[in-house]
Write a protein that holds these residues in place. Structure first.
Motif, PDB file in Angstrom:
ATOM      1  N   PHE A 272      27.389  12.759 -47.952  1.00  0.00           N
ATOM      2  CA  PHE A 272      26.606  14.891 -47.818  1.00  0.00           C
ATOM      3  C   PHE A 272      24.553  13.821 -48.496  1.00  0.00           C
ATOM      4  O   PHE A 272      24.158  14.313 -47.628  1.00  0.00           O
ATOM      5  N   PHE A 273      25.005  14.008 -49.398  1.00  0.00           N
ATOM      6  CA  PHE A 273      23.920  13.423 -50.166  1.00  0.00           C
ATOM      7  C   PHE A 273      22.526  12.460 -49.309  1.00  0.00           C
ATOM      8  O   PHE A 273      21.384  12.742 -49.195  1.00  0.00           O
ATOM      9  N   LYS A 274      23.536  11.008 -49.033  1.00  0.00           N
ATOM     10  CA  LYS A 274      22.689   9.856 -48.057  1.00  0.00           C
ATOM     11  C   LYS A 274      22.248  10.299 -46.704  1.00  0.00           C
ATOM     12  O   LYS A 274      21.092  10.419 -46.777  1.00  0.00           O
ATOM     13  N   LYS A 275      22.463  11.716 -46.112  1.00  0.00           N
ATOM     14  CA  LYS A 275      22.687  12.376 -45.292  1.00  0.00           C
ATOM     15  C   LYS A 275      21.377  13.196 -45.099  1.00  0.00           C
ATOM     16  O   LYS A 275      20.051  13.160 -44.804  1.00  0.00           O
ATOM     17  N   VAL A 276      21.076  13.817 -46.626  1.00  0.00           N
ATOM     18  CA  VAL A 276      20.305  14.831 -46.905  1.00  0.00           C
ATOM     19  C   VAL A 276      19.103  14.020 -47.131  1.00  0.00           C
ATOM     20  O   VAL A 276      17.805  13.879 -46.666  1.00  0.00           O
ATOM     21  N   VAL A 277      18.821  12.862 -48.052  1.00  0.00           N
ATOM     22  CA  VAL A 277      17.707  12.160 -48.304  1.00  0.00           C
ATOM     23  C   VAL A 277      17.714  10.782 -47.376  1.00  0.00           C
ATOM     24  O   VAL A 277      16.033  11.126 -46.886  1.00  0.00           O
ATOM     25  N   ASP A 278      18.332  10.901 -46.135  1.00  0.00           N
ATOM     26  CA  ASP A 278      18.183   9.667 -45.104  1.00  0.00           C
ATOM     27  C   ASP A 278      16.853  10.941 -44.072  1.00  0.00           C
ATOM     28  O   ASP A 278      16.242  10.377 -43.295  1.00  0.00           O
TER      29      ASP A 278
END
Ligand SMILES: Nc1ncnc2c1ncn2[C@@H]1O[C@H](COP(=O)(O)OP(=O)(O)O)[C@@H](O)[C@H]1O
Ligand SMILES: [Mg+2]
Length: 281
Positions: A272-278
């Protein structure tokens, strides 16, 4: 025996799935997102779920007022390394965990790759031991809101019967469809004068979305205009706690119940957070 149950507990812990992520958003501001986010989180928590509420509104967040907490630390304290993620968690009613956002999120844009990775790792830990992450966002189709929305398992779009709010809610659905969002889109009609009015609005938006965007929009429920909510805000208390017998409390509980049993999605929410940051940065 003791070691057997210990083993079992360990197994359950290691196989328990990461938190479901529910992002609450809208096209237009002032439609009730923050109140809904706070009260839904409390409902889920009352039922024994472990819930973390994340304030992703960069501007005028008022989650602290509704939850009656003092946001001593926010996400920027974790970003600049002053505090660990665990240390910036506040505790609201019913033990709901809260991370205050504020302007801190804007700083994400200036992080280097190493810092971003560290942050993603820290945030990802949040999902491990919790059942739900509820994300409260700002209104509109800003890139941060879209990033949080696209990365989540479920999106709760809030609209009111106002024409501008409906148009903007549809615009949001269109952006999600255009980005091939593969989670569940739920629509909540807030501040309706009657259940019938709310249902009519839901049906209208859902049918246009189905026809022109070929996308399903589910009915999360209807909330009527209710002065209990305004009284509760004045008292800095969430309405479901302050007025447990009010109609709006029952409606919020049924919306929380609906969201909590939504089918697991194709989204690989571990990231989840990786996608947000990416996506965002
Ligand atoms: N169901 C409702 N009945 C009456 N007033 C409401 C209701 N929902 C929201 N409001 C009003 O709308 C205001 C904005 O709510 P808020 O949750 O801060 O919206 P947002 O986060 O979308 O900007 C509240 O302060 C309250 O006065
Ligand atoms: Mg808000």
């Amino acid at each position: 025996m003791e070691s057997e149950s210990h083993q079992l507990t360990k197994l359950m812990e290691s196989t328990s799935k990461p938190a479901d992520v529910i992002t609450i958003t809208s096209g237009k501001g002032g439609v009730g997102k923050t109140n809904i986010a706070a009260n839904l989180a409390i409902c889920l928590s009352t039922w024994g779920k472990k819930v973390l509420l994340f304030d992703a509104d960069l501007s005028l967040g008022n989650l602290d007022v509704i939850m009656d907490i003092n946001c001593k630390y926010n996400i920027s304290h974790a970003l600049n390394g002053q505090k660990s993620i665990d240390e910036i968690i506040h505790y609201g009613p019913e033990g709901v965990e809260i991370i205050c956002g504020g302007s801190g999120l804007q700083e994400l844009a200036n992080l280097n790759t190493f810092q971003k990775q560290r942050l993603i790792n820290e945030l990802t830990k949040l999902q491990k031991d919790r059942d739900f992450l509820v994300i409260d966002t700002a209104a509109g189709i800003a890139s941060s809101v879209i990033a949080f929305s696209l990365a989540s398992d479920q999106i709760l779009i809030v609209t009111t019967p106002e024409a501008a709010a409906m148009t903007d809610a549809y615009a949001m659905i269109k952006v999600l469809a255009g980005n091939n969002y593969n989670g569940t889109i739920n629509l909540l009609v807030n501040m309706a004068d009657s259940k019938d009015e709310g249902k009519r609005i839901y049906r209208h938006i859902a049918s246009v979305a189905s026809r022109f965007l070929d996308i399903n929009v589910y009915n999360a429920g209807i909330l009527l205009k209710d002065k209990h909510l305004i009284d509760a805000i004045r008292k800095r208390k969430p309405v479901v706690k302050e007025f447990p017998k009010a109609k709006i409390t029952a409606s919020l509980a049924s919306i929380a119940a609906k969201l909590s049993v939504s089918p697991p999605l194709q989204n690989d929410n571990k990231a989840f957070f990786k996608k947000v940051v990416d996506w965002f940065f």
